[in-house]
Design a protein around this motif. Structure first.
Motif, short mmCIF file in Angstrom:
data_model
loop_
_atom_site.label_atom_id
_atom_site.label_comp_id
_atom_site.label_asym_id
_atom_site.label_seq_id
_atom_site.Cartn_x
_atom_site.Cartn_y
_atom_site.Cartn_z
N LYS A 107 16.83 79.65 11.27
CA LYS A 107 18.12 79.59 11.97
C LYS A 107 18.75 80.97 12.15
N LYS A 108 18.77 81.77 11.07
CA LYS A 108 19.47 83.05 11.18
C LYS A 108 18.59 84.15 11.79
N ARG A 109 17.36 83.83 12.08
CA ARG A 109 16.45 84.88 12.57
C ARG A 109 15.99 84.66 14.00
N ILE A 110 16.29 83.51 14.58
CA ILE A 110 15.61 83.13 15.81
C ILE A 110 16.40 83.44 17.08
N GLY A 111 17.70 83.71 16.95
CA GLY A 111 18.50 83.90 18.16
C GLY A 111 18.38 82.67 19.02
N ASN A 112 18.07 82.86 20.31
CA ASN A 112 17.82 81.64 21.10
C ASN A 112 16.37 81.59 21.59
N ALA A 113 15.45 82.10 20.75
CA ALA A 113 14.02 82.06 21.11
C ALA A 113 13.53 80.60 21.16
N PRO A 114 12.55 80.31 22.03
CA PRO A 114 12.03 78.93 22.09
C PRO A 114 11.16 78.56 20.89
N VAL A 115 11.25 77.28 20.51
CA VAL A 115 10.42 76.76 19.43
C VAL A 115 9.51 75.68 20.03
N VAL A 116 8.21 75.77 19.73
CA VAL A 116 7.26 74.77 20.22
C VAL A 116 6.67 74.07 19.00
N GLU A 120 18.46 75.93 20.38
CA GLU A 120 18.80 75.69 21.79
C GLU A 120 17.62 75.38 22.68
N ARG A 121 16.43 75.89 22.27
CA ARG A 121 15.25 75.68 23.13
C ARG A 121 14.13 75.10 22.27
N ILE A 122 13.91 73.79 22.44
CA ILE A 122 12.93 73.09 21.60
C ILE A 122 11.95 72.36 22.52
N TYR A 123 10.65 72.57 22.28
CA TYR A 123 9.60 71.90 23.06
C TYR A 123 8.70 71.17 22.07
N VAL A 165 12.50 68.99 24.65
CA VAL A 165 13.50 68.30 23.83
C VAL A 165 14.87 68.88 24.20
N ARG A 166 14.94 70.23 24.20
CA ARG A 166 16.08 70.97 24.74
C ARG A 166 15.48 72.19 25.40
N GLY A 167 15.87 72.50 26.61
CA GLY A 167 15.31 73.67 27.29
C GLY A 167 15.13 73.38 28.76
N SER A 168 14.19 74.07 29.40
CA SER A 168 14.04 73.90 30.85
C SER A 168 12.58 73.70 31.21
#
Ligand SMILES: NC(=O)C1=CN([C@@H]2O[C@H](COP(=O)(O)OP(=O)(O)OC[C@H]3O[C@@H](n4cnc5c(N)ncnc54)[C@H](OP(=O)(O)O)[C@@H]3O)[C@@H](O)[C@H]2O)C=CC1
Ligand SMILES: CC(C)(CO)C(=O)C(=O)O
Length: 311
Positions: free
Chosen positions: A92-101, A119-122, A151-154
């Motif tokens: 959480k404190k290290r990821i900024g808004n990087a995507p997670v897959v 914010e960005r979850i695949y 899940v969240r993202g584009s």
């Protein structure tokens, strides 16, 4: 989005396989240990065996999440799902808004990341198997292209990730209705991850044995009724065909739950058979899943025995 840096959490069979392919394609790949968080950096040699003659061999950096203050790239989750709450907290404190897959099997494994506000979850559903066969070698068998959904993202970011991750052996594809695929694959896993370890056999059993197919059909019918309580409507024949396809293409491979039991490790049965049973209970349909529940309970017992024996 194209980021050349890819962090893969979980230096197990799937994490190492994906790391080797992505590295061989020219990406900067860092494997981050799923369980250990206080380790020094090291290099690991990974050899992925594809069939009798082909292989990919490469070296990948292994590190830990806490060695980074900012994970500026795509973050892939290839560790065991029961560790997700802790991993989400650490990230959480290290990821900024990087995507997670997320590459894991099971129901609701993405929820810790949703609850922690990522914010960005695949979510990817793997149709491939990987098994560590020696200290540095993994045997990989693809089944079909692995679907990935938002899940969240584009959808734009999703297509970029799919292009970057796919290679001729390990392919990914975009999926609009990822919930449907999650249920289909979870039902297949409710069968494979309980029946194979209990029979102490490989994934090919359903392809080979009529009685095993009949148990599989019972579990499929039960789980489909539970999926319907969640608004997901599946066809039993389609799920069964998928199961047979996996059985045939991964003949000889041992399902991850069986590998876990053989190694005295915790299994993911709580997010498979036991998660389906819990949904049935919450819907006041306790009697809907007798076989699925019993198989899950037997795995709990078998795994407990193996874990105690390995202490
Ligand atoms: N193997 C396969 O063929 C398939 C696997 N999957 C899914 O992929 C995921 C990874 O499976 P696989 O690579 O086989 O697993 P492995 O058993 O090979 O590796 C397990 C990984 O999970 C990490 N881990 C173990 N316990 C914890 C914990 N408590 N907290 C956090 N991380 C933990 C390990 O940590 P460390 O990095 O420290 O060693 C290791 O990286 C699972 O969800 C599995 O269901 C899906 C389809 C096919
Ligand atoms: C069902 C199967 C074999 C498909 O990838 C799998 O999920 C696993 O090995 O854990």
């Amino acid at each position: 989005m194209k980021s050349d840096r890819i962090f893969i959490i979980g230096a197990g069979a799937i994490g190492k396989t994906l790391a080797a392919f992505l590295k061989a394609q020219g990406n900067e790949v860092i494997l981050l240990r799923g369980q250990a968080d206080e380790i020094n950096d090291s290099m690991v040699t990974i050899k992925v065996l594809l069939n009798d003659k082909d292989a990919v061999k490469t070296e990948v950096l292994v590190s830990a999440v806490s060695n980074f203050t900012n994970l500026d790239g795509i973050v892939v989750i290839a560790s065991k799902s029961y560790g997700n709450e802790l991993i989400a907290e650490r990230l959480k404190k290290r990821i900024g808004n990087a995507p997670v897959v997320i590459l894991q099997n099971g129901l609701n494994v993405e929820l810790p990341f949703v609850h922690h506000g990522f914010e960005r979850i695949y979510r990817c559903i793997l149709f491939a198997t990987a098994q560590q066969v020696s200290a540095d070698a993994i045997r990989f068998k693809p089944v079909a292209a692995s679907p990935v959904g938002v899940v969240r993202g584009s959808s734009e970011e999703l297509s970029g990730i799919i292009d970057q991750f796919s290679n001729p052996y390990f392919t990914f594809r975009a999926e609009q209705d990822i919930q449907r695929v999650i249920w289909t694959k979870t039902i297949a896993n409710c069968v494979f991850n309980s029946v194979c370890p209990l029979l102490e056999t490989d994934n090919g059993i359903f392809y080979r044995d009529e009685q095993a197919r009949s148990v599989a059909k019972r579990v499929i019918a039960e789980c489909i009724s539970v999926a319907e309580t969640q608004g997901v409507f599946l066809d039993a024949a389609d799920v069964f065909d998928r199961l047979l396809q996996i059985s045939k293409s991964s003949e000889g491979q041992l399902i991850s739950t069986y590998q876990d039991i053989l190694n005295g490790r915790k299994t993911e049965i709580e997010t498979l058979n036991m998660a389906v049973a819990e949904i049935a209970d919450n819907a006041r349909q306790e009697t809907m899943v007798p076989t699925t529940r019993l198989l899950g309970e037997l795995i709990r017992i078998k795994s407990g025995i193996a874990m105690r024996a390995s202490l």
